[in-house]
Each structure stands twice: as structure tokens, then as C-alpha cells.
Design an enzyme around this catalytic site. Sequence first.
Site, PDB file in Angstrom:
ATOM      1  N   GLU A   1      32.946  38.320  46.390  1.00  0.00           N
ATOM      2  CA  GLU A   1      31.720  39.110  46.301  1.00  0.00           C
ATOM      3  C   GLU A   1      30.543  38.469  47.034  1.00  0.00           C
ATOM      4  O   GLU A   1      29.739  39.158  47.662  1.00  0.00           O
ATOM      5  CB  GLU A   1      31.366  39.353  44.835  1.00  0.00           C
ATOM      6  CG  GLU A   1      32.329  40.306  44.115  1.00  0.00           C
ATOM      7  CD  GLU A   1      33.655  39.678  43.745  1.00  0.00           C
ATOM      8  OE1 GLU A   1      33.779  38.435  43.832  1.00  0.00           O
ATOM      9  OE2 GLU A   1      34.589  40.424  43.367  1.00  0.00           O
TER      10      GLU A   1
ATOM     11  N   HIS B 248      32.674  43.910  31.590  1.00  0.00           N
ATOM     12  CA  HIS B 248      33.055  45.015  32.464  1.00  0.00           C
ATOM     13  C   HIS B 248      32.193  46.249  32.208  1.00  0.00           C
ATOM     14  O   HIS B 248      32.609  47.363  32.474  1.00  0.00           O
ATOM     15  CB  HIS B 248      34.528  45.391  32.255  1.00  0.00           C
ATOM     16  CG  HIS B 248      35.476  44.526  33.040  1.00  0.00           C
ATOM     17  ND1 HIS B 248      35.100  43.371  33.663  1.00  0.00           N
ATOM     18  CD2 HIS B 248      36.807  44.672  33.311  1.00  0.00           C
ATOM     19  CE1 HIS B 248      36.144  42.828  34.272  1.00  0.00           C
ATOM     20  NE2 HIS B 248      37.191  43.597  34.070  1.00  0.00           N
TER      21      HIS B 248
END
Lengths: 324, 347
Positions: free
Chosen positions: B62, B132
Site C-alpha cells: 500500500e 476491516h
Amino acid sequence: MTADRQTLLYLYRRLSYIRQAESLLVRLYKEQQMRTPTHFGIGQEAVAVGVCGALRQGDVVYTHHRSHNHYLAQGGDFFALASELYGRSTGCSEGRGGSVHLTARESGFIASSAILGEMVAVAAGSALAFKIDGETRVAVSFFGDATCEEGVFYETLNYAAIHKLPVLLVCENNLYSTESSLSVRQPPGTDLCARARAFGLSALSVDGNDVEAVYNAAEEILQNIRAGVGPTFLECRTYRWLEHVGPNYDHDMGRTYRQRAELEEWMARCPVKRCAAKLMESQAISEQEIARIEADFDAELEAAAAKARQQPFPDASDLFRNVW
Amino acid sequence: MSERNLTYREALSEGLVQAMERDDSIFVTGIAVDYSSGIFGTTSEALRRFGPKRVFDAPAMENALAGIAIGAAAMGKRPVVVHPRADFAFLAMDQLVNLAAKWKYMFAGRAGSLPLVVRAVIGRGWGQGATHSQSLQSIFAHFPGIAVVMPASPGDAKGLTAAALAADHPTVILEYRTLYESTGPVAEDYYREEIGRARTVRIGKDVTIVAASQLVLEAIAAAKTLADMGIDAEIVDPRSIRPLDESAILASVRKTGRLIVADTSWSLCGFASEIAALAAERAFAQLRAPVRRITLPDCPAPVSYKLEEAFYPGAADIVNAAASFFGMAEGKETASNKLVGEFKGPY
């Protein structure tokens, strides 16, 4: 491939110019009027000059906090640099960036950043754009040995290898990260080139104080990258003469993380003097010509710095400009 | 322009595809963008139409990927980086916050601008749990130089996507999981919604509900119940967290004198608190009651369905807050919008 005499003369002039520019900035910095943390690159000039000297129009350069060498080697304007350090509106970043955030986009020097490893990924991104467009341009990122301790570096190596990106990663291994030696940062016997090769990159290590060696290596690497071999890692072993940030010698500041004798060994391998000696040896240049070149640069640089200091500060009403 | 009903995910896809048709410099990358599931189907049509040269997968990297997007944008590309779970964007924060957000400013515009887009999926789904499900709007919006939008309706999903892909600054689009199957009218042609302009979703006179993202739907459900109780609620959807349409929010608060802010994240240092501060600073004289914040309970998100029910605020919380302004009893039954219960995993 070896640099011809004309090329070597050109490289010497760039080396001499940058050495004098940086030496002048060091002197002026001590006057406390350049209020920005500044990382001087004296001693490491051959890396920037050798690599940038081998680039073509259209190639792009990114670098790190010790940014002046690359900015000047790529053709960045000294007056705009001095202005930036003085925080003036005529600065290359109009007084918003400081020493660590320089730009000279028209010369292909896109940007520098103060956070280790950022620009390695950014250069790979520019290379991705070139690859998508089928161009033969190359993106270059300069960084120090400590960037090889950042995670983003390895993410980028992996990605650049997958996509065979036209990116040249130039590691200026000057043995120290701030005041931390390699011994506390990398296991004994670490070979940075081997790390890069493990990710599928080509890799090469050269004497970073020998401008001809750097140039020759860069020339060949760039040709290969343009031919499609993919990303390449070039380690240039070199040494920073001054303290990590600021205009002083470490020994003058009483620091003991490295010894003066070590510095003096490296100063004896001065990249500027070595290049001059080589040119004089082959009678490509005389001592008098060298003195004249230095005097000309000196006058030009002094005038530009003095002019920079006379420039207005940015207007406070412009504080919000360029947020978006 | 003719309109038809689309789902939120169809609208996102259409906004992306129409923008890509108009601008060759747009490409889409990130984990799973070329999977058959296609980020809830939002990238599948782009892949079908434009192929793997413009829609391609990326490793889990990322931080570097954000830097790569910056480097590509600096060369004139318009990258779209997708995070199927916004929590992974924490790994990209250095590049996004230290570099992308400041690029134009700290190089005085001379290094160019960075027209890059980060899409990130947030919020409740299928027991997404602590790492999440988080909503990163206040984190991204804290830093000058990045736009943060949270489309709540299919129409805005398309229009804000198109706007982000035409902007010359970095933009983060936060998409709430349970919204993908929501439906609404969407114009067929290409159009852009202005980033930084709020939408008044419902006009009312008694109380202002500023709600973001999924909570707009909860606010709409709440307003129906409140209407039955004789309370006329106005709903303002900011749509963009930064830049923030302060004047639209203030105008509504000054009119109703009562403010509830519903946000998909926590209170402390969050968006709801920002709006409360805005009202306190600039509409204090018109406020007739303390501002109420409807936010997440001050603990990480749990997984168990029963705990999720206790954790996520909904229409009933908004109704109770509004009722309390008028001395009415709390506890009025109000069902959350049904999409929350209908969501199917595993994403």
C-alpha cells in the site's frame, strides 16, 4: 564505454560548480539567515554529476533531503535555490519548501522529499507512466543507504521488477544515517546489490567519488534500461564531509560517532580534485584554466546569492496559495 | 438528461467508465480490481471495456503503491488506487499525507499537481470487525490538500467519482459497504457533482440532521418516524468532508436551532465533533439545545452479529436524540434501513 575528454571536461565543470555553490551556501548558512534545516552534500557531488550527466532530455529525477547536488547537477537554478534557503518569494518553491523540498521541473528535476524512501516509489510511478505510454524515458531516484532499511524500498523493488519499469535507483552509500553507522543498521557483510538482485533487479556498485566511473556506469545502465532490461540498482560508495544537517564538521562540534582520520581519508579522495587531476594528467586542462573556471563560478555564485538575499519575502496574504 | 434507477455499485462503475472514456490518462489499480468480484462489481465493466492495460491488479504494497500513483500522476496520469478495505490505507499514509497532500503547496505548484484518486471501502458488512470496517474520513480530512468525499446515494456516487477524476488534486472517495446495493435515480449521461457542496436531502424546520455516508439512509428512515411524531427534520448530507460546505450546514442550523450529527466513525477528534464545533462557533446564538453526536461507541468494532447490533448506530438513535429535544420519550421503535441486515459476505 568511457567518457571522452569533452564529456569529462563537462563533468568537471559541473563538479566544480556544485562544490563552489555548496561551499558558498555553507558559509552563508552560518550567518543564520537561511532558516531551514539544510543537509549539505559536499563530498558526494560525483554521484549526482555522473548520473545526471548521462541522462537525456525527458528523463526525470527525484531525490532526498540532501538535495542540492542533484538539483544543481540537473540544471536547477542557483539563484532560485539560494532564494529558497533565504525563504524568499523567488525561491524555486517560493519559500514553501525549504532545502529539502526543491523543484526544477523544467530541468527534469521533479522534486525532493525529506521522508526516506518516498521518492523511490514515486520514481517507479513515473517510470510506470513512461512504460504505459511506450516511451523510452527513464526515471531516476537518488537516496541514501538508510533508505535500504525502509519497507517502501522493498515494496518498490518488487513492483519495479514485476513490471520491468524503466527506473534507475541510485543509492548514495555514505556509510552513515544521521549519526548511525552501518554496523547498527545492517548486518555484517551486507551487500546492497545482492539485496536488489534478490528482487530481480540488475545491480552494480561503483566508486561514488570517481565521476568518470559513475558516468560510465550510468551511461551503460541507461542504455540497457531504454532497451527494456528493467529496473537497475546502482550503489555509489561515497562520504559526506559535513555533519548530517548543518554547515559544520562533526569534529568541530565535538561529535565522536565517526573519527576525523576517517573523514580525512575520504577528503583525500575528493571527487572534484580527482577529476581535475585526471584532466591535468592528460593535459586536457591546465592549473590556470582550473583557477579561472573557479574564479568565474565564484563571481557568478556570489552575485546570485547576494541578489537572492535582496528579494522580498512571500506575502502573508499568499499563505493559502496552492493548497489545492 | 434521462434518469433510471441504478444501484450504488452500478453508478460507481458507470461514473468510472464514462470518465475513462473521456480521459485516456485514467488507470485503475489496487488489490483485486481485476478479480471477477471486481470490488463489488465496480471495476468489472472498466476492465471489460478498457482491458488490463488500464485496470490491473497490484501486490499488497500500500505504501509504495501510493507513491507509484503520485509518480504517475506527476507525469500526467490519473491513477485510481482502490483499497477493498480502507484499513489497509493506513499503510499508505506516509505517501498520501506527507507527499500527495502537500505536493502542490510545498513546491509552489511548480512540480505540477497530483490528480490521483484513492477509493476505499469502509464500514459495517459481514462481521468485518476491528480492522476491516473503519471509517477514515476524519483522518484523511485532517490534512490540508486532500479532498475527502463520502457519497451516500447512487447519483452522488457517479457524480463525485466523475468529479474526483476531473480534479487536479488528490481525492479520497470513501464508500460504505452496505450502500453498494442501495438504489436511486442516476442520469445516463456523464455529469459531475461539485466536490465541497452539501446536499439538503430533506427540508424541515424543527431539527437539522447532518449525516454522512450510510447514515444519510438512517437519517431518512429516522425522519419518517419523526414526522409521525410531529417533528419536521431537515437532513443535510455534506457529501464532502474536505472541503466542507460550512455555509449549507450553518444555514440549516440557524433555521432549525437544533443539531444532530451522525457519523460513521468515533466522536473523539472526529467529523461529528467538527460539525458540533462549527455550530458552537458560528451559530451559537441560534442553537436552542445542546448539539447531539451520533457516532460509534468508544471501542473497536466487534465481530459477533449481536455485538454489531449494539455497536452500530442507526435510525433509532437519531430518532431518540431528536425526541429528547422536544421532551418526548425515547425508545420509539425505528428500523434501520434494511440493507444493513441484507448484506452478504465475505467482503
